[in-house]
Design a protein around this motif. Structure first.
Motif, PDB file in Angstrom:
ATOM      1  N   VAL A  51      17.690  53.061  45.070  1.00 29.97           N
ATOM      2  CA  VAL A  51      16.658  52.093  44.697  1.00 29.97           C
ATOM      3  C   VAL A  51      15.831  52.664  43.543  1.00 29.97           C
ATOM      4  O   VAL A  51      15.410  53.829  43.598  1.00 29.97           O
ATOM      5  CB  VAL A  51      15.733  51.810  45.901  1.00 29.97           C
ATOM      6  N   CYS A  52      15.593  51.834  42.548  1.00 26.87           N
ATOM      7  CA  CYS A  52      14.760  52.255  41.411  1.00 26.87           C
ATOM      8  C   CYS A  52      13.349  52.587  41.907  1.00 26.87           C
ATOM      9  O   CYS A  52      12.733  51.818  42.640  1.00 26.87           O
ATOM     10  CB  CYS A  52      14.716  51.149  40.361  1.00 26.87           C
ATOM     11  N   VAL A  54      12.716  55.042  43.808  1.00 26.70           N
ATOM     12  CA  VAL A  54      12.856  55.888  44.999  1.00 26.70           C
ATOM     13  C   VAL A  54      13.908  56.969  44.734  1.00 26.70           C
ATOM     14  O   VAL A  54      13.629  58.163  44.844  1.00 26.70           O
ATOM     15  CB  VAL A  54      13.263  55.059  46.246  1.00 26.70           C
ATOM     16  N   ALA A  92      21.553  44.401  43.251  1.00 22.00           N
ATOM     17  CA  ALA A  92      20.422  43.471  43.241  1.00 22.00           C
ATOM     18  C   ALA A  92      19.598  43.796  42.002  1.00 22.00           C
ATOM     19  O   ALA A  92      19.040  44.893  41.894  1.00 22.00           O
ATOM     20  CB  ALA A  92      19.590  43.630  44.508  1.00 22.00           C
ATOM     21  N   VAL A  93      19.577  42.855  41.065  1.00 17.86           N
ATOM     22  CA  VAL A  93      18.961  43.125  39.760  1.00 17.86           C
ATOM     23  C   VAL A  93      17.740  42.247  39.525  1.00 17.86           C
ATOM     24  O   VAL A  93      17.741  41.066  39.857  1.00 17.86           O
ATOM     25  CB  VAL A  93      19.969  42.911  38.604  1.00 17.86           C
ATOM     26  N   PRO A  94      16.691  42.829  38.956  1.00 20.46           N
ATOM     27  CA  PRO A  94      15.508  42.033  38.580  1.00 20.46           C
ATOM     28  C   PRO A  94      15.905  40.958  37.576  1.00 20.46           C
ATOM     29  O   PRO A  94      16.799  41.169  36.750  1.00 20.46           O
ATOM     30  CB  PRO A  94      14.577  43.065  37.943  1.00 20.46           C
ATOM     31  N   MET A 127      20.141  38.353  42.498  1.00 16.29           N
ATOM     32  CA  MET A 127      18.846  38.510  41.852  1.00 16.29           C
ATOM     33  C   MET A 127      17.862  39.070  42.871  1.00 16.29           C
ATOM     34  O   MET A 127      17.953  38.772  44.052  1.00 16.29           O
ATOM     35  CB  MET A 127      18.389  37.138  41.383  1.00 16.29           C
ATOM     36  N   THR A 128      16.932  39.887  42.404  1.00 17.50           N
ATOM     37  CA  THR A 128      15.865  40.340  43.295  1.00 17.50           C
ATOM     38  C   THR A 128      14.519  40.277  42.578  1.00 17.50           C
ATOM     39  O   THR A 128      14.460  40.562  41.376  1.00 17.50           O
ATOM     40  CB  THR A 128      16.119  41.781  43.798  1.00 17.50           C
ATOM     41  N   PRO A 129      13.475  39.892  43.295  1.00 18.78           N
ATOM     42  CA  PRO A 129      12.132  39.994  42.713  1.00 18.78           C
ATOM     43  C   PRO A 129      11.630  41.437  42.757  1.00 18.78           C
ATOM     44  O   PRO A 129      10.560  41.733  42.236  1.00 18.78           O
ATOM     45  CB  PRO A 129      11.302  39.091  43.628  1.00 18.78           C
ATOM     46  N   GLY A 130      12.387  42.325  43.360  1.00 21.24           N
ATOM     47  CA  GLY A 130      11.981  43.725  43.503  1.00 21.24           C
ATOM     48  C   GLY A 130      12.697  44.630  42.527  1.00 21.24           C
ATOM     49  O   GLY A 130      13.225  44.183  41.511  1.00 21.24           O
ATOM     50  N   PRO A 131      12.729  45.918  42.839  1.00 20.58           N
ATOM     51  CA  PRO A 131      13.354  46.886  41.936  1.00 20.58           C
ATOM     52  C   PRO A 131      14.876  46.820  41.997  1.00 20.58           C
ATOM     53  O   PRO A 131      15.445  46.381  42.994  1.00 20.58           O
ATOM     54  CB  PRO A 131      12.866  48.236  42.488  1.00 20.58           C
ATOM     55  N   THR A 133      18.390  47.600  42.828  1.00 17.57           N
ATOM     56  CA  THR A 133      18.936  48.266  44.011  1.00 17.57           C
ATOM     57  C   THR A 133      20.448  48.201  43.952  1.00 17.57           C
ATOM     58  O   THR A 133      21.012  47.142  43.690  1.00 17.57           O
ATOM     59  CB  THR A 133      18.425  47.580  45.301  1.00 17.57           C
TER      60      THR A 133
ATOM     61  N   VAL B  51      18.793  39.083  49.881  1.00 15.66           N
ATOM     62  CA  VAL B  51      17.478  39.612  49.509  1.00 15.66           C
ATOM     63  C   VAL B  51      16.395  38.685  50.050  1.00 15.66           C
ATOM     64  O   VAL B  51      16.488  37.462  49.902  1.00 15.66           O
ATOM     65  CB  VAL B  51      17.361  39.699  47.961  1.00 15.66           C
ATOM     66  N   VAL B  54      14.972  35.444  48.341  1.00 13.72           N
ATOM     67  CA  VAL B  54      16.030  34.820  47.540  1.00 13.72           C
ATOM     68  C   VAL B  54      17.041  34.127  48.457  1.00 13.72           C
ATOM     69  O   VAL B  54      17.283  32.928  48.327  1.00 13.72           O
ATOM     70  CB  VAL B  54      16.754  35.855  46.645  1.00 13.72           C
ATOM     71  N   GLY B 130      10.243  47.199  47.178  1.00 12.31           N
ATOM     72  CA  GLY B 130      10.476  45.769  46.977  1.00 12.31           C
ATOM     73  C   GLY B 130      10.773  45.054  48.279  1.00 12.31           C
ATOM     74  O   GLY B 130      10.440  45.543  49.361  1.00 12.31           O
ATOM     75  N   PRO B 131      11.408  43.896  48.175  1.00  6.05           N
ATOM     76  CA  PRO B 131      11.705  43.097  49.365  1.00  6.05           C
ATOM     77  C   PRO B 131      12.860  43.685  50.172  1.00  6.05           C
ATOM     78  O   PRO B 131      13.708  44.396  49.619  1.00  6.05           O
ATOM     79  CB  PRO B 131      12.104  41.743  48.777  1.00  6.05           C
ATOM     80  N   PHE B 327      22.927  33.897  40.791  1.00  9.66           N
ATOM     81  CA  PHE B 327      22.190  34.798  39.902  1.00  9.66           C
ATOM     82  C   PHE B 327      21.941  34.123  38.570  1.00  9.66           C
ATOM     83  O   PHE B 327      22.814  33.470  38.066  1.00  9.66           O
ATOM     84  CB  PHE B 327      23.009  36.075  39.705  1.00  9.66           C
TER      85      PHE B 327
END
Lengths: 327, 327
Positions: A51-52, A54, A92-94, A127-131, A133, B51, B54, B130-131, B327
């Motif tokens: 995880v970005c 971490v 899982a990409v922003p 897609m992720t709203p987070g970092p 992963t 996620v 999502v 993140g989530p 995505f």
């Protein structure tokens, strides 16, 4: 200007080419992939997520993220003596991630695939709203019943480690600007040890039938020796003065000797630690020569549980040996 | 009061019990797991990531997250005709997640494992800023060369779908409070179809040697039929009036008829869509009876590329058929 990306475009442009040559991947166009296993072989499978923020830094290049994500998994295969075959990539990409990131990320995967002779065979991109992963499931094959495990250490076994210990931590500290007085070439080498862990695949395979217990150093040398001991209900004596350190690490320790305990507790080196009987010494010497990987005896397995660290003077050293807690 | 958790405690308390009975999982204590394959069989492997925010909602219960994460993967195995065996779980959890979440999450996995006869054999649990992100790699086995794929549709094939179409979307809308006038029992059934997708495992296996092309509905009925057609360079005619709708869906459409196109474009039903020759009709009738899964003919494969939707009156209907873009 950043180019928009979508899932199907990503797969066809960047990921499907990584599956070329593995028929069972079905061009990444199907619901799953097919793995055929030669008669007499088993599959070894392993999974690591990073995880970005971490496990890697947001400023790390896409090439470094790709290499790290794949190689830490290949290191687990190496620790079991398996021959790597392929991997699945869950990403899982922003939403702001642009095409150039995928271009560079997939180019590094292609390069590592050629180096380690593996293929991408499946995965998922979301897609992720987070970092960012990245979760990789890697698989390899091994003759049935031959897998190396963490269990099996025996009293009197010698403990060995491949390569050098602690470089990855020093590399990370250099990347963070926490260390100063190292030559440019040594600094580059140490950083590279953190950014580009080297899975000891050939060594792992050579240890089949030789080593009693094997683990890769990801929680820290002492903690990982502890894992082996716990499974066998045994203990270990680790000689600090035997622990192999690179020239760069020695240079750093010359200035900051207090860092030595940190090197023994730090993860991320992805070297193999293993136990083997004394009678294997000659064989190990040959294996080291054949694989080009240094192997150093650093201690022995004893009956009394717990990992005891023996200092340069021969006295026991008290150390915080908990290792890296991933969570 | 929330209890603190750590990686090793999580594994031993919640996850290792899920590996009981699968020797190759090595108790989740090693670098990887071992999969043995019977002679004459291949491994089918698939990977799906979900996620929070999502693919599921932050208010969803841990039981629902667990069921969804596992079942969408088992659905992919079903679409290839595979018999599920096991899975690896990569879990990135926010640091505030307390023990009760893991308790409930793992209890649901245990329940689903019993239902679908699979075992956890490995994975990784990491912290994320993140989530919650869950990536599962599931594997099954299939007689070598027998896997069903998305390719292989032939002109003149009939198109079939299992179960009912569109319930999952209506369930999601109900969960979001976007639909009103449905009876309590119908509402519960529709919500359940979204929260607990039912992988059509027995049906998938029964379709080996019968279906020419199979896919599970995750992008939307029209889009997924489109995937099958694209791979065969063919087209399809889909009869709206043949598409099977549940009583709940019919009740909703009675009030909001404009929703019909949405039902045909929505993902998340995880029913199987497949093509088979007309000569297979009798066999399919028996398979439907044996598996207890309704199978409905909804259209046919044609030479002209593209998916044409035929309305109730027999005219072509223009629809937005892009389906769900992950995505």
């Amino acid at each position: 200007m950043p180019q928009p990306v979508n899932e199907f475009g990503l797969i066809s442009k960047y990921f499907a080419p990584l599956a070329d040559g593995y028929a069972g991947a079905l061009g990444l166009k199907d619901d799953g992939a097919l793995i055929s296993v030669e008669f007499g072989y088993q599959i070894v499978v392993t999974c690591d997520a990073i995880v970005c923020g971490v496990h890697f830094r947001s400023e790390d290049r896409p090439e470094d993220v790709a290499a790290r994500g794949l190689r830490v998994n290949l290191s687990d295969l190496a620790a079991m003596g398996a021959c790597p075959v392929g991997y699945l990539l869950a990403l899982a990409v922003p939403s702001g991630t642009d095409a150039s990131w995928f271009e560079r990320f997939s180019a590094q995967l292609a390069s590592d695939q050629a180096t380690y002779n593996v293929k991408l065979i499946g995965g998922d991109t979301v897609m992720t709203p987070g970092p960012l992963t990245l979760s990789i499931t890697a698989f390899g094959q091994i003759p049935t019943g031959q897998a190396l495990t963490r269990a099996g250490a025996k009293p009197g076994d010698k403990i060995f480690v491949s390569g050098n210990v602690g470089d990855a931590l020093l590399g990370l500290k250099l990347l963070r600007g926490e260390l100063g007085s190292v030559s440019a070439s040594q600094a580059a080498a140490l950083k590279n040890r953190f950014l580009r862990p080297e899975p000891r695949i050939a060594l792992g395979q050579a240890l089949i039938g030789v080593a009693h217990a094997v683990i890769d150093v990801s929680d820290g040398l002492i903690a990982d020796i502890g894992h082996i001991c716990t499974l066998a209900n045994l203990g270990a004596r680790l000689n600090i003065s035997s622990v192999p350190l690179s020239l760069g690490a020695r240079a750093v320790l010359g200035d900051v000797p207090d860092l030595l305990p940190n090197l023994l507790s730090a993860g991320d080196d992805y070297e193999l630690v293993f136990t083997a009987p004394s009678s294997a010494l000659e064989t190990l010497s040959r294996i080291s020569s054949d694989t080009g990987v240094m192997v150093t005896e650093i201690g022995e397995v004893v009956a009394t549980p717990g990992v005891v660290v023996i200092g340069v003077g021969g006295d026991e050293v008290q150390m915080e040996a908990s290792g890296y807690q991933h969570f």
